[in-house]
Write an enzyme that holds these catalytic residues in place. Structure first.
Site, mmCIF file in Angstrom:
data_model
loop_
_atom_site.group_PDB
_atom_site.id
_atom_site.type_symbol
_atom_site.label_atom_id
_atom_site.label_comp_id
_atom_site.label_asym_id
_atom_site.label_seq_id
_atom_site.Cartn_x
_atom_site.Cartn_y
_atom_site.Cartn_z
ATOM 1 N N ASP A 120 37.727 21.236 20.805
ATOM 2 C CA ASP A 120 37.896 21.989 22.058
ATOM 3 C C ASP A 120 39.325 22.515 22.171
ATOM 4 O O ASP A 120 39.547 23.661 22.565
ATOM 5 C CB ASP A 120 37.595 21.094 23.278
ATOM 6 C CG ASP A 120 36.177 21.297 23.811
ATOM 7 O OD1 ASP A 120 35.271 21.499 22.969
ATOM 8 O OD2 ASP A 120 35.986 21.253 25.033
ATOM 9 N N TYR A 154 29.910 7.308 19.499
ATOM 10 C CA TYR A 154 28.724 7.884 20.116
ATOM 11 C C TYR A 154 27.471 7.047 19.855
ATOM 12 O O TYR A 154 26.537 7.063 20.646
ATOM 13 C CB TYR A 154 28.474 9.291 19.572
ATOM 14 C CG TYR A 154 29.316 10.379 20.193
ATOM 15 C CD1 TYR A 154 30.690 10.417 19.996
ATOM 16 C CD2 TYR A 154 28.730 11.380 20.952
ATOM 17 C CE1 TYR A 154 31.451 11.431 20.539
ATOM 18 C CE2 TYR A 154 29.488 12.397 21.502
ATOM 19 C CZ TYR A 154 30.851 12.421 21.299
ATOM 20 O OH TYR A 154 31.601 13.430 21.837
ATOM 21 N N ASP A 187 35.338 15.907 18.527
ATOM 22 C CA ASP A 187 34.903 16.527 19.786
ATOM 23 C C ASP A 187 36.119 17.046 20.546
ATOM 24 O O ASP A 187 36.139 18.177 21.030
ATOM 25 C CB ASP A 187 34.147 15.482 20.615
ATOM 26 C CG ASP A 187 33.647 16.045 21.939
ATOM 27 O OD1 ASP A 187 33.072 17.140 21.933
ATOM 28 O OD2 ASP A 187 33.867 15.384 22.982
ATOM 29 N N LYS A 239 43.463 7.149 13.515
ATOM 30 C CA LYS A 239 44.342 6.357 14.387
ATOM 31 C C LYS A 239 44.549 5.019 13.670
ATOM 32 O O LYS A 239 44.300 3.944 14.226
ATOM 33 C CB LYS A 239 43.675 6.210 15.768
ATOM 34 C CG LYS A 239 44.575 5.664 16.858
ATOM 35 C CD LYS A 239 45.679 6.604 17.293
ATOM 36 C CE LYS A 239 46.673 5.884 18.177
ATOM 37 N NZ LYS A 239 47.866 6.678 18.487
ATOM 38 N N ASP A 266 46.840 11.660 17.910
ATOM 39 C CA ASP A 266 47.712 12.133 18.994
ATOM 40 C C ASP A 266 48.692 13.176 18.457
ATOM 41 O O ASP A 266 48.894 14.242 19.054
ATOM 42 C CB ASP A 266 48.444 10.958 19.686
ATOM 43 C CG ASP A 266 49.072 9.967 18.714
ATOM 44 O OD1 ASP A 266 48.834 10.078 17.491
ATOM 45 O OD2 ASP A 266 49.807 9.065 19.181
#
Ligand code: IPM
Ligand code: MG
Length: 370
Positions: A255, A143, A251, A194, A227
């Site tokens: 959700d 970001y 983020d 990751k 993942d």
């Protein structure tokens, strides 16, 4: 004990003003019915700030947020501002506020409300008692990383890019928040990265491991690729206690986790900065959901996520635990009576508007206080 608190209220765009409006009524209930005083000051952020001032947040509002005891935000953005240049777009106002307030730790709980068990996208046995705390790093990573931009290339193409970057200290401070929270819960942290593909995530894993070994040997730590984490969240979500992760992964996973609980309209968040010498930290509280332009102005949005964000403010900024519990009980009582906003509506329940849900929660507060 100080019992006066200054709160900056930033309703924002879309359904923001509607859900914040009900929360302000809850806050004012305390002003009327207890010896606590919350001084409220309201201002603009997001698209409404852009319309009024040509920027999505003004220096003045940032300054007010730095001086207030805490800030409450509704939601920002909407189709109206789609063609505003990215640097002046509504989300950039929120991103600047988070950065300037130094809010590196974003706490996003995903917990099941028993009355809503059947509203979950998963079968009840998978989500009953679900209680996950996602700790999302909030002012680093993709970001904010430099370089970023859209460049013109000599061959007529364009090149768009962002940088996923973390320093050691940025990882350390958010990891500490996650481990400290875990100690007050089930004492387990899943660090989501990751590291199999990205150098920066290799560093993330190393630093989180070291902080655990040196400072939190009593807390259980496991590492998980992002993942796999998304897969596990919809497979066996109750395996998680605290999830620690970087900005963009947080983020996305928050959700996904929110929907397990029946509705994103139920979930609050707290964004916290570093503690000062007196142990106080800046805090910005907001629902996890967005501005929902498709339902704005209809009075049907669920105000509970924002009211629960105020509950988090009571807990994390003001240490008002009893008051926090009082509101939670009032919300549960209203739900147990079968009251439901459209997002959590089920057969046999009573459909309520935003304001009716606010009325019901306030009525329950009054009953509980008697
Ligand atoms: C959130 C939102 C924001 C984010 C947007 C509006 C910039 O999606 O708070 O989750 O990505 O952080
Ligand atoms: Mg989001």
């Amino acid at each position: 004990m100080p019992n006066t608190y200054d709160i900056l209220i930033l309703p924002g765009d879309g359904i923001g003003p509607e859900v914040v409006g009900e929360t302000v009524r809850v806050i004012e209930w305390f002003n009327t019915n207890t010896d606590i005083t919350f001084n409220l000051e309201e201002d603009l952020i997001g698209g409404c700030a852009y319309d009024a001032h040509g920027v999505p947040v003004t220096d003045e509002v940032v300054d007010k947020a730095l001086k207030a005891d805490a800030a409450l935000l509704g939601a920002i953005d909407g189709p109206k501002w789609e063609s505003v240049p990215l640097e002046l777009s509504p989300p950039k106002g929120l991103l600047r506020l988070r950065k300037d307030m130094g809010l590196f730790a974003n706490l996003r709980p995903a917990m099941m409300f028993d009355p809503l068990l059947d509203a979950s996208s998963l079968r009840p046995e998978f989500v009953q008692g679900l209680d996950i705390m996602i700790v999302r790093e909030l002012i680093g990573g993709l970001y904010y990383g430099e370089p970023r931009g859209i460049d013109d290339l000599p061959d007529g193409q364009q090149k768009g890019y962002n940088t996923l970057v973390y320093t050691t200290s940025e990882i350390e401070r958010v990891a500490r928040v996650a481990f400290e929270l875990a100690r007050k819960r089930d004492n387990r942290v899943t660090s989501v990265d990751k590291a199999n593909a990205l150098d920066v995530m290799r560093l993330w894993r190393e630093v989180v491991t070291r902080i655990q070994q040196d400072e939190f040997p009593d807390v259980q730590l496991e590492h998980m690729y992002v993942d796999n984490c998304c897969m596990q969240l919809v497979r066996t979500p109750k395996q998680f206690d605290v999830i620690l992760t970087e900005n963009l992964f947080g983020d996305i996973t928050s959700d996904a986790a929110s929907m397990l609980t029946g509705s994103i309209g139920m979930l609050p968040s707290a964004a916290l900065g570093a503690k000062d010498a007196a142990g106080k930290a800046l805090g910005l509280y907001e629902p996890v959901h967005g501005s929902a332009p498709d339902i704005m102005g209809q009075g049907i949005a669920n105000p509970i996520a924002t009211i629960l964000s105020f509950v988090m403010m009571l807990r994390y900024s003001f240490d008002l635990q009893k008051e926090a519990e009082l509101i939670e009980t009032a919300i549960n009582n209203a739900l147990n009576k079968g009251l439901r906003t459209a997002d959590i509506m089920q057969t046999g329940m009573t459909k309520t508007s935003t304001a009716e849900m606010g009325d019901a929660i306030i009525a329950e507060l009054t009953k509980l206080a008697q």
